[in-house]
Design a protein around this motif. Structure first.
Motif, PDB file in Angstrom:
ATOM      1  N   LEU A  84      22.258  35.216  89.231  1.00  0.00           N
ATOM      2  CA  LEU A  84      23.700  35.110  89.457  1.00  0.00           C
ATOM      3  C   LEU A  84      24.166  33.664  89.420  1.00  0.00           C
ATOM      4  CD1 LEU A  84      24.814  37.535  92.257  1.00  0.00           C
ATOM      5  CD2 LEU A  84      25.623  37.414  89.923  1.00  0.00           C
ATOM      6  N   LEU A  85      23.277  32.767  89.860  1.00  0.00           N
ATOM      7  CA  LEU A  85      23.685  31.371  89.999  1.00  0.00           C
ATOM      8  C   LEU A  85      23.306  30.529  88.791  1.00  0.00           C
ATOM      9  CD1 LEU A  85      22.928  30.820  93.759  1.00  0.00           C
ATOM     10  CD2 LEU A  85      25.152  30.922  92.661  1.00  0.00           C
ATOM     11  N   VAL A  86      22.768  31.178  87.751  1.00  0.00           N
ATOM     12  CA  VAL A  86      22.413  30.418  86.542  1.00  0.00           C
ATOM     13  C   VAL A  86      23.474  30.679  85.482  1.00  0.00           C
ATOM     14  CG1 VAL A  86      20.685  30.052  84.779  1.00  0.00           C
ATOM     15  CG2 VAL A  86      19.989  30.675  87.086  1.00  0.00           C
ATOM     16  N   PRO A  87      24.226  29.655  85.118  1.00  0.00           N
ATOM     17  CA  PRO A  87      25.254  29.868  84.104  1.00  0.00           C
ATOM     18  C   PRO A  87      24.625  30.154  82.748  1.00  0.00           C
ATOM     19  CG  PRO A  87      25.141  27.561  84.728  1.00  0.00           C
ATOM     20  CD  PRO A  87      24.256  28.292  85.664  1.00  0.00           C
ATOM     21  N   ASP A  88      25.163  31.137  82.072  1.00  0.00           N
ATOM     22  CA  ASP A  88      24.627  31.570  80.798  1.00  0.00           C
ATOM     23  C   ASP A  88      25.227  30.743  79.667  1.00  0.00           C
ATOM     24  OD1 ASP A  88      22.945  33.878  79.840  1.00  0.00           O
ATOM     25  OD2 ASP A  88      24.690  34.000  78.493  1.00  0.00           O
ATOM     26  N   ILE A 106      28.451  43.579  88.747  1.00  0.00           N
ATOM     27  CA  ILE A 106      28.830  42.170  88.823  1.00  0.00           C
ATOM     28  C   ILE A 106      28.251  41.385  87.650  1.00  0.00           C
ATOM     29  CG2 ILE A 106      28.438  40.070  90.156  1.00  0.00           C
ATOM     30  CD1 ILE A 106      28.687  41.858  92.645  1.00  0.00           C
ATOM     31  N   LEU A 137      27.779  32.632  77.431  1.00  0.00           N
ATOM     32  CA  LEU A 137      29.067  32.787  78.108  1.00  0.00           C
ATOM     33  C   LEU A 137      29.854  31.486  78.080  1.00  0.00           C
ATOM     34  CD1 LEU A 137      28.700  34.945  81.297  1.00  0.00           C
ATOM     35  CD2 LEU A 137      30.171  35.283  79.335  1.00  0.00           C
ATOM     36  N   LEU A 138      29.136  30.380  78.350  1.00  0.00           N
ATOM     37  CA  LEU A 138      29.803  29.072  78.333  1.00  0.00           C
ATOM     38  C   LEU A 138      30.417  28.819  76.966  1.00  0.00           C
ATOM     39  CD1 LEU A 138      27.509  26.610  80.290  1.00  0.00           C
ATOM     40  CD2 LEU A 138      29.866  27.195  80.783  1.00  0.00           C
ATOM     41  N   ILE A 145      30.984  40.450  79.686  1.00  0.00           N
ATOM     42  CA  ILE A 145      31.907  39.451  80.221  1.00  0.00           C
ATOM     43  C   ILE A 145      32.625  38.724  79.080  1.00  0.00           C
ATOM     44  CG2 ILE A 145      32.027  37.273  81.510  1.00  0.00           C
ATOM     45  CD1 ILE A 145      29.992  38.410  83.418  1.00  0.00           C
ATOM     46  N   PHE A 172      24.638  44.919  91.175  1.00  0.00           N
ATOM     47  CA  PHE A 172      24.391  43.858  90.201  1.00  0.00           C
ATOM     48  C   PHE A 172      24.701  44.304  88.784  1.00  0.00           C
ATOM     49  CE2 PHE A 172      22.279  42.184  93.895  1.00  0.00           C
ATOM     50  CZ  PHE A 172      22.697  40.870  93.844  1.00  0.00           C
ATOM     51  N   ILE A 218      33.177  37.162  93.804  1.00  0.00           N
ATOM     52  CA  ILE A 218      31.992  38.024  93.805  1.00  0.00           C
ATOM     53  C   ILE A 218      31.854  38.748  95.149  1.00  0.00           C
ATOM     54  CG2 ILE A 218      30.133  36.529  94.636  1.00  0.00           C
ATOM     55  CD1 ILE A 218      28.653  37.380  92.055  1.00  0.00           C
ATOM     56  N   ASP A 262      26.161  40.461  83.996  1.00  0.00           N
ATOM     57  CA  ASP A 262      26.516  40.597  82.588  1.00  0.00           C
ATOM     58  C   ASP A 262      25.576  41.618  81.958  1.00  0.00           C
ATOM     59  OD1 ASP A 262      27.899  40.129  80.387  1.00  0.00           O
ATOM     60  OD2 ASP A 262      27.333  38.021  80.150  1.00  0.00           O
ATOM     61  N   MET A 268      33.354  31.130  76.423  1.00  0.00           N
ATOM     62  CA  MET A 268      34.434  30.714  77.334  1.00  0.00           C
ATOM     63  C   MET A 268      35.122  29.474  76.769  1.00  0.00           C
ATOM     64  SD  MET A 268      35.999  31.284  80.168  1.00  0.00           S
ATOM     65  CE  MET A 268      37.114  30.344  81.178  1.00  0.00           C
ATOM     66  N   PHE A 304      33.956  31.361  92.470  1.00  0.00           N
ATOM     67  CA  PHE A 304      32.854  32.286  92.191  1.00  0.00           C
ATOM     68  C   PHE A 304      32.540  33.142  93.417  1.00  0.00           C
ATOM     69  CE2 PHE A 304      28.210  32.547  92.883  1.00  0.00           C
ATOM     70  CZ  PHE A 304      27.912  33.527  91.958  1.00  0.00           C
ATOM     71  N   ILE A 313      29.317  32.654  87.404  1.00  0.00           N
ATOM     72  CA  ILE A 313      29.247  31.215  87.646  1.00  0.00           C
ATOM     73  C   ILE A 313      29.515  30.404  86.373  1.00  0.00           C
ATOM     74  CG2 ILE A 313      26.784  30.871  87.261  1.00  0.00           C
ATOM     75  CD1 ILE A 313      27.891  29.445  90.353  1.00  0.00           C
ATOM     76  N   ALA A 314      29.199  30.960  85.202  1.00  0.00           N
ATOM     77  CA  ALA A 314      29.426  30.202  83.969  1.00  0.00           C
ATOM     78  C   ALA A 314      30.920  29.951  83.774  1.00  0.00           C
ATOM     79  CB  ALA A 314      28.868  30.957  82.774  1.00  0.00           C
ATOM     80  N   ILE A 315      31.725  30.954  84.085  1.00  0.00           N
ATOM     81  CA  ILE A 315      33.167  30.840  83.887  1.00  0.00           C
ATOM     82  C   ILE A 315      33.753  29.817  84.856  1.00  0.00           C
ATOM     83  CG2 ILE A 315      35.333  32.124  83.821  1.00  0.00           C
ATOM     84  CD1 ILE A 315      33.082  32.989  81.813  1.00  0.00           C
TER      85      ILE A 315
END
Lengths: 372, 167
Positions: free
Chosen positions: B3-7, A55, B10-11, A137, A52, A297, A57, B14, A293, A232-234
Motif C-alpha cells: 500500500l505504501l509503495v508508489p507504483d 482499496i 500509476l505515477l 486505478i 485490499f 484510505i 490496484d 497520473m 492518502f 499513495i502514488a497519486i
C-alpha cells in the motif's frame, strides 16, 4: 413525532428483512469458501482480501459476482521487459491461459510483488518488468479526468458564449462558479499572496481533481468506487507537484529563511536550524501526501469493514446477524455522510496547504529584525 | 507493505492525465471563468458607481429645478405686484386727467355763464335805464310843463347818470 416513529419502525422492519437474507443465503457460503484463499479456510469471509481488493490496484475492474460468474472488465496490460521488449495484452488473457501469458504472471501471495505482474529470469527469480498497464486505478483516473474536463469546460463554455455584462449564471454553472470563486478568493488569493494569479490554475485543478476523485470513490459501482486518492502514488504525485512549485518559484528570502534563518547565531553556526528547516522542505509535501492518502484510505477501510460485518456475523445465528446488519447499515450511512464531508474537506485542505506552502515561499520582505 | 509503495505505472499515467487536465483547464477552463467573474465584478462596481453618480446628478437636477420653480414663482409675484401698481397708477392718472378735464370744462362753462350773466345784467341795466329814461321822460314832460326849474334839474340828473355810465 408519530411520523418519526413510523419511519423508525419501517426502517427496522426493512433491515430485519435484509438481515435475514444472508442467513438464507448461507448455502452459498461453501462457494465463497472455495473461492477465498486457503489462508482463511476457517472463516468463510476473507475480510482482508475484500478490503485490499477494493482499496488496492488490479489488472481488472471487478464489478460484482453473480453466483459463480465474476463480472469484471479486463484492462490492457502494457509492460516492457528488459529481455523481451514491449508486451501489450488484455488481462483476461492471463486467466484464459492458466495464469501465465507471454511469460508474465501475477506474483503469488507472500511474494515481494504480491498481485503484481512479474516475469521469471533465467535463474527462476521473479523480476518486475517496467509496468505501465492501464490498471483499475489508471482507468479511474482517466474517467475522473474526463469528467473533470467535461464539467469545467462545460462551465467555461457557458461563459465563453456570453458577453461580459451577462447576468450571473444560475443552477449548476452558478454553483460551480460559487465553488471556484470560493477557492480562488478565500484560499488561493489569501494564502498565496499578491502573485496568486500564476498558481491559481494549478491549485484549482488540484482541488477539483481531488474532489472529483474523492466523490467518485464513494459511488459503490462501476464508474466510481475506486479510491484513487487512497493510493499513495497519486497523493505522492500531487504532493510532488506542490513541492516543485514551492521550490522552483521560491524567492530569495525563502531560501535565506531556510539556510540562514533569523535566529541567534549559535543556532546557525552549529547548523541546527538550517538542518531543521531543510528537512521542513521535504516534510511539508510528505505530510500533504500522507494526510490525503491516510484520510481517504481509512474512510474506505472503515466502510468496507462495516459492510463485511454483515457477512462475518452470518455464521453467528439469525438474531446476532440481524442486529449486526442493522448496526452495520446505520454506521455505513453515518460513514458515508462523514466521507462526503471528508471528501470535500480533504480536497480543501490539500489545496489550502499547497497554497500556504507556495505563499510561504513567495515572501519578498526581509524578516523583521528585533530592535535592540 | 504494498500500500505504501508508489507504483511507477500509476505515477506515469497520473503524470500524463493530470498534466493534460491541468494544461487544458489552465488554458481553456479556469481563466475563462475567473476572468468573466472578475469582469462582472468590476462591471457591477462600475455600474454601481454610475448609478450613484446618476442619482447624485438627479438629486442635483431636482434641487436646481426646485430653485428655478421657486425663483419663477417669486418673479411671477413680483410681476403681478408691479402690474397691479401700474394699473393703480394708470387708473389714478386717468381719473386725475378726467378730473382736470372736467374741471376745465366746468370752469369754461362757469366763465361763459358769468359772461352771459354780465351780458344779461348789462342788457337789463340798459333796458332799465331806457325804461327809467322813458319813465322819467314821461314824468319830466308832465312836470316840465309846470316849471322850467324842474327841467333844469332833470338835465343835471341825466348828466350825472351819463357821466356815471361813462365811468
Amino acid at each position: 413525532m408519530k411520523k418519526f416513529r413510523n419511519i423508525v419502525l419501517l426502517l427496522l422492519f426493512a433491515f430485519g428483512v435484509v438481515g435475514l437474507m444472508p442467513v438464507m443465503a448461507q448455502g452459498d457460503g461453501t462457494v465463497q469458501k472455495d473461492v477465498s484463499s486457503a489462508k482463511s479456510a476457517k472463516n468463510p469471509v476473507d475480510v482482508k482480501g475484500i478490503i485490499f481488493g477494493h482499496i488496492g490496484d488490479s489488472y481488472e475492474w471487478h464489478i460484482t459476482k453473480i453466483g459463480n460468474t465474476t463480472l469484471s472488465i479486463p484492462l490492457p496490460i502494457i509492460v516492457y521487459s528488459s529481455t523481451t521488449g514491449w508486451h501489450s495484452f488484455l488481462s483476461s488473457r492471463l486467466k484464459e491461459n492458466g495464469g501465465i501469458y507471454e511469460g508474465f504472471s501475477l506474483a503469488p501471495a507472500g511474494s515481494k510483488y504480491e498481485d503484481k505482474l512479474v516475469e521469471h529470469n533465467a535463474s527462476g527469480q521473479e523480476v518486475r518488468p517496467f509496468d505501465i498497464s492501464i490498471t483499475k486505478i489508471t482507468l479511474a483516473i482517466f474517467i475522473n479526468s474526463f469528467l473533470l474536463l467535461v464539467i469545467i469546460l462545460g462551465v467555461a463554455r457557458w461563459y465563453k458564449k456570453r458577453p461580459q455584462d451577462a447576468v450571473a449564471p444560475k443552477g449548476f454553472v452558478g454553483f460551480m462558479e460559487m465553488v471556484i470563486m470560493m477557492i480562488e478568493d478565500d484560499v488561493i488569493k489569501s494564502c498565496v499572496g499578491p502573485k496568486y494569479k500564476k498558481f491559481s490554475p494549478y491549485l484549482l485543478t488540484v482541488f477539483f481533481f481531488i474532489l472529483i476523485c474523492n466523490l467518485m470513490a464513494l459511488i459503490p459501482f462501476f464508474p466510481g468506487g475506486v479510491s484513487v486518492t487512497g493510493n499513495i502514488a497519486i497523493t505522492m504525485f500531487l504532493a510532488l507537484c506542490t513541492f516543485v512549485l514551492v521550490n522552483v518559484f521560491g524567492t530569495k528570502s525563502y531560501w535565506k529563511g531556510i539556510f540562514w534563518p533569523d535566529v541567534p547565531l549559535w543556532l546557525k553556526v552549529v547548523p541546527i536550524m538550517p538542518v531543521i528547516e531543510f528537512f521542513g522542505i521535504f516534510t511539508k509535501p510528505f505530510a500533504l501526501m500522507i494526510r490525503l492518502f491516510a484520510n481517504m484510505i481509512s474512510g474506505h477501510m472503515a466502510m468496507l469493514v462495516l459492510t463485511s460485518l454483515i457477512f462475518i456475523t452470518a455464521s453467528f445465528g439469525a438474531a446476532m446477524n440481524s442486529a449486526m446488519t442493522v448496526a452495520s447499515v446505520f454506521f455505513n450511512i453515518f460513514m458515508n455522510a462523514l466521507e462526503i464531508l471528508i471528501a470535500i474537506i480533504q480536497a480543501y485542505v490539500f489545496t489550502m496547504l499547497s497554497a500556504v506552502f507556495i505563499g510561504l515561499a513567495q515572501t519578498n520582505e526581509e524578516p523583521k529584525k528585533i530592535e535592540k | 507493505m504494498s500500500l505504501l509503495v508508489p507504483d511507477t505505472g500509476l505515477l506515469f499515467w497520473m503524470l500524463l492525465s493530470f498534466g493534460i487536465v491541468f494544461v487544458v483547464l489552465a488554458k481553456y477552463g479556469f481563466p475563462a471563468i475567473i476572468k468573466m467573474v472578475e469582469g462582472r465584478k468590476t462591471y457591477i462596481d462600475k455600474s454601481l458607481n454610475a448609478a450613484k453618480k446618476a442619482n447624485e446628478q438627479l438629486s442635483e437636477l431636482s434641487a436646481k429645478s426646485q430653485t428655478i420653480v421657486a425663483e419663477a414663482n417669486k418673479e411671477q409675484g413680483r410681476i403681478l405686484k408691479v402690474a397691479m401698481q401700474e394699473r393703480d397708477k394708470i387708473i389714478a392718472r386717468a381719473s386725475e386727467q378726467a378730473e382736470i378735464a372736467a374741471q376745465k370744462e366746468l370752469d369754461e362753462v362757469k366763465e361763459k355763464i358769468k359772461l352771459e350773466k354780465e351780458e344779461a345784467i348789462r342788457d337789463i341795466r340798459r333796458q332799465v335805464a331806457n325804461l327809467s329814461v322813458e319813465i322819467a321822460e314821461k314824468i319830466i314832460r308832465k312836470k316840465l310843463k309846470e316849471s322850467d326849474d324842474q327841467m333844469e334839474m332833470i338835465d343835471r340828473m341825466l348828466d350825472e347818470v351819463l357821466s356815471k355810465d361813462k365811468n
